[in-house]
Design an enzyme around this catalytic site. Structure first.
Site, mmCIF file in Angstrom:
data_model
loop_
_atom_site.group_PDB
_atom_site.id
_atom_site.type_symbol
_atom_site.label_atom_id
_atom_site.label_comp_id
_atom_site.label_asym_id
_atom_site.label_seq_id
_atom_site.Cartn_x
_atom_site.Cartn_y
_atom_site.Cartn_z
ATOM 1 N N LYS A 63 0.842 -1.218 0.000
ATOM 2 C CA LYS A 63 0.000 0.000 0.000
ATOM 3 C C LYS A 63 0.868 1.256 0.000
ATOM 4 O O LYS A 63 0.675 2.177 -0.779
ATOM 5 C CB LYS A 63 -0.920 0.047 1.239
ATOM 6 N N ARG A 104 11.596 -6.303 4.803
ATOM 7 C CA ARG A 104 11.473 -4.848 4.619
ATOM 8 C C ARG A 104 12.485 -4.096 5.488
ATOM 9 O O ARG A 104 12.729 -4.437 6.632
ATOM 10 C CB ARG A 104 10.064 -4.378 4.993
ATOM 11 N N ARG A 119 -0.857 -9.103 13.218
ATOM 12 C CA ARG A 119 -1.412 -8.039 12.351
ATOM 13 C C ARG A 119 -2.312 -8.630 11.277
ATOM 14 O O ARG A 119 -3.346 -8.054 10.941
ATOM 15 C CB ARG A 119 -0.262 -7.233 11.705
#
Ligand code: AP5
Ligand code: MG
Length: 234
Positions: A13, A127, A171
């Site tokens: 996103k 990441r 999450r």
């Protein structure tokens, strides 16, 4: 143009919202980035949200909705904006819809980015982020030019506190239980386009542009330019 980047943690996103924001020249508003900035600056809001974020839980609506409503009424949002990470609960999406309606505006498109949960874990554990300018990298898919350093500002890259495997699993559970219902709500009211998060960031960008009826026509230092396709497909 008012766009919502929707999808589970790690689908891309933020990466895609940054590209669209430059191309469309409208602000990219990420609730996660705003909260992380408050945590880094040790504000009162940062102190309150940190425990929720570190544990992979949603920040309560009462700390989130007002913050975003204030932000979207800033002058820079007059021509539109891109929301990334908001709305994430039914209460948030209802509130947003009501506020925009009061201003005779509406959500133009919800871009729903999809990726298998198993792949998401690899995206998030790999990441690395720049703590200074928020640029996002990946150890395999989006490497910095110099190992461990931001391409733009040379700061040392770091791993997000919530990018450990156990917190990622939490999450994802929170996403499926609390956030996914927002998508069904949006499908009944707004235009929703579904885009698979390909293992190539540029391919994914092209698919998003195509599904929005936009074609990139080149890049400049100030960002990509775009044009609207008359028939809505490339
Ligand atoms: P937030 O910061 O929004 O995190 P998130 O939704 O979990 O999403 P991420 O930022 O982890 O992933 P992304 O989809 O942006 O992926 P990215 O582009 O980085 O929220 C954090 C926390 O804040 C929440 O847990 C919650 O506590 C709180 N919060 C925020 N908003 C809230 C709200 N509205 N209500 C309540 N609480 C809220 O990409 C991931 C990686 O993959 C990167 O390494 C990237 O380089 C790589 N990558 C991206 N695209 C591709 C591709 N196509 N191919 C290969 N690699 C790719
Ligand atoms: Mg993000």
């Amino acid at each position: 143009m008012i766009l919502i980047m929707f999808g589970a943690p790690g689908v891309g996103k933020g990466s895609q919202a940054k590209i669209l924001s430059e191309a469309l020249r409208i602000p990219h508003i990420s609730t996660g980035d705003i909260f992380r900035e408050n945590v880094a600056n040790r504000t009162e809001l940062g102190r309150l949200v940190k425990v929720h974020m570190d544990n992979g839980l949603l920040v309560p609506d009462e700390m989130t909705i007002g913050l975003i409503m204030d932000r979207i009424y800033n002058a820079d949002c007059k021509s539109g904006f891109i929301l990334d990470g908001f709305p994430r609960t039914l209460s948030q999406v209802e509130h947003l819809g009501r506020s925009l309606k009061a201003e005779k505006r509406s959500i133009d498109t919800v871009v729903n980015i999809t990726l298998d949960d198993a792949k998401i874990i690899g995206r998030l554990t790999g990441r690395r982020v720049c703590p200074s300018c928020n640029l996002v990298y990946h150890l395999a898919y989006n490497k910095p030019h110099n190992v461990g350093r931001c391409n733009k500002c040379s700061s040392n890259l770091v791993q997000r506190v919530d990018d450990t495997e156990s917190t990622i699993v939490r999450r994802l559970q929170v996403y499926h239980a609390q956030t996914k219902p927002v998508l069904s709500y949006c499908r009944d009211r707004y235009v929703v386009v579904d885009v698979v998060s390909e293992d190539d960031i540029d391919d994914t960008t092209r698919n998003i542009f195509r599904s929005l009826g936009l074609a990139a026509i080149g890049t400049s230092d100030e960002g990509s330019q775009y044009m609207r396709l008359s028939n809505g497909c490339a």
